[in-house]
Design a protein around this motif. Structure first.
Motif, PDB file in Angstrom:
ATOM      1  N   LEU A   1       0.950   4.206  -2.775  1.00 20.22           N
ATOM      2  CA  LEU A   1       0.792   5.612  -2.412  1.00 20.22           C
ATOM      3  C   LEU A   1       1.936   6.464  -2.961  1.00 20.22           C
ATOM      4  CD1 LEU A   1      -0.416   5.199   1.264  1.00 20.22           C
ATOM      5  CD2 LEU A   1      -1.769   6.068  -0.646  1.00 20.22           C
TER       6      LEU A   1
ATOM      7  N   LYS B   1      -5.942   7.279  -3.087  1.00 20.83           N
ATOM      8  CA  LYS B   1      -5.017   7.426  -1.959  1.00 20.83           C
ATOM      9  C   LYS B   1      -5.764   7.477  -0.628  1.00 20.83           C
ATOM     10  CE  LYS B   1      -1.522  10.194  -2.075  1.00 20.83           C
ATOM     11  NZ  LYS B   1      -0.615  11.345  -2.284  1.00 20.83           N
TER      12      LYS B   1
ATOM     13  N   ILE C   1      -5.350   4.841   2.471  1.00 25.79           N
ATOM     14  CA  ILE C   1      -4.931   5.287   3.801  1.00 25.79           C
ATOM     15  C   ILE C   1      -5.957   4.891   4.849  1.00 25.79           C
ATOM     16  CG2 ILE C   1      -4.539   7.343   5.222  1.00 25.79           C
ATOM     17  CD1 ILE C   1      -3.253   8.584   2.650  1.00 25.79           C
TER      18      ILE C   1
ATOM     19  N   SER D   1       0.832  -1.202   0.000  1.00 29.34           N
ATOM     20  CA  SER D   1       0.000   0.000   0.000  1.00 29.34           C
ATOM     21  C   SER D   1       0.867   1.253   0.000  1.00 29.34           C
ATOM     22  CB  SER D   1      -0.912   0.025   1.229  1.00 29.34           C
ATOM     23  OG  SER D   1      -1.810  -1.042   1.196  1.00 29.34           O
ATOM     24  N   TRP D   2       1.914   1.238   0.784  1.00 26.47           N
ATOM     25  CA  TRP D   2       2.820   2.382   0.839  1.00 26.47           C
ATOM     26  C   TRP D   2       3.463   2.621  -0.527  1.00 26.47           C
ATOM     27  CZ3 TRP D   2       8.150   2.819   0.200  1.00 26.47           C
ATOM     28  CH2 TRP D   2       8.682   4.059   0.527  1.00 26.47           C
TER      29      TRP D   2
ATOM     30  N   ILE E   1       1.396   6.815  -6.757  1.00 22.61           N
ATOM     31  CA  ILE E   1       0.312   7.747  -7.048  1.00 22.61           C
ATOM     32  C   ILE E   1       0.769   9.186  -6.801  1.00 22.61           C
ATOM     33  CG2 ILE E   1      -1.962   8.534  -6.267  1.00 22.61           C
ATOM     34  CD1 ILE E   1      -2.704   5.611  -5.843  1.00 22.61           C
ATOM     35  N   THR E   2       1.528   9.411  -5.748  1.00 24.11           N
ATOM     36  CA  THR E   2       2.029  10.751  -5.464  1.00 24.11           C
ATOM     37  C   THR E   2       2.937  11.241  -6.584  1.00 24.11           C
ATOM     38  OG1 THR E   2       1.885  10.363  -3.085  1.00 24.11           O
ATOM     39  CG2 THR E   2       3.326  12.151  -3.813  1.00 24.11           C
TER      40      THR E   2
ATOM     41  N   LEU F   1      -7.024  10.102  -8.451  1.00 17.97           N
ATOM     42  CA  LEU F   1      -5.867   9.525  -7.764  1.00 17.97           C
ATOM     43  C   LEU F   1      -5.915   9.839  -6.265  1.00 17.97           C
ATOM     44  CD1 LEU F   1      -3.048  10.310 -10.349  1.00 17.97           C
ATOM     45  CD2 LEU F   1      -3.939   8.051  -9.739  1.00 17.97           C
ATOM     46  N   SER F   2      -6.358  11.036  -5.925  1.00 17.27           N
ATOM     47  CA  SER F   2      -6.483  11.407  -4.511  1.00 17.27           C
ATOM     48  C   SER F   2      -7.531  10.565  -3.801  1.00 17.27           C
ATOM     49  CB  SER F   2      -6.838  12.888  -4.387  1.00 17.27           C
ATOM     50  OG  SER F   2      -5.833  13.680  -4.959  1.00 17.27           O
TER      51      SER F   2
END
Length: 88
Positions: free
Chosen positions: A13, A49, A53, A9-10, A16-17, A45-46
């Motif tokens: 993330l 994310k 999270i 997941s990290w 995606i960032t 994308l946000s």
């Protein structure tokens, strides 16, 4: 030992960032024009994310079904409202 789901997941993330940064025209310098497709992509994308999270780092993936459904519904309403405010 690290949890492989959290590590994966990290990494998603981070990707995606970086992708959202790459999509934004502001980092290249020069004149910047608003772009609806880029904005919609960054908002989408946000949303992904935010779900990652909430699910994986706030322990909602092991929560009762009603809480998982409620957080998903809240995210849909939130990001739909953000998108609607931007587009109209």
């Amino acid at each position: 030992m690290p949890d492989p789901l959290l590590t994966g997941s990290w990494l998603v993330l981070v990707v995606i960032t970086v992708l959202a940064w790459w999509l934004s025209p502001g980092h290249a310098g020069g004149h910047v024009e608003p772009s609806i497709p880029i904005t919609v992509a960054v908002i989408a994308l946000s949303a992904v994310k935010a779900r990652l999270i909430i699910r994986n780092f706030m322990e909602v993936r092991t929560a009762p079904l009603w809480l998982r459904r409620t957080t998903d519904a809240w995210l849909v309403v939130l990001w739909t409202a953000v998108l609607a405010i931007y587009l109209f």
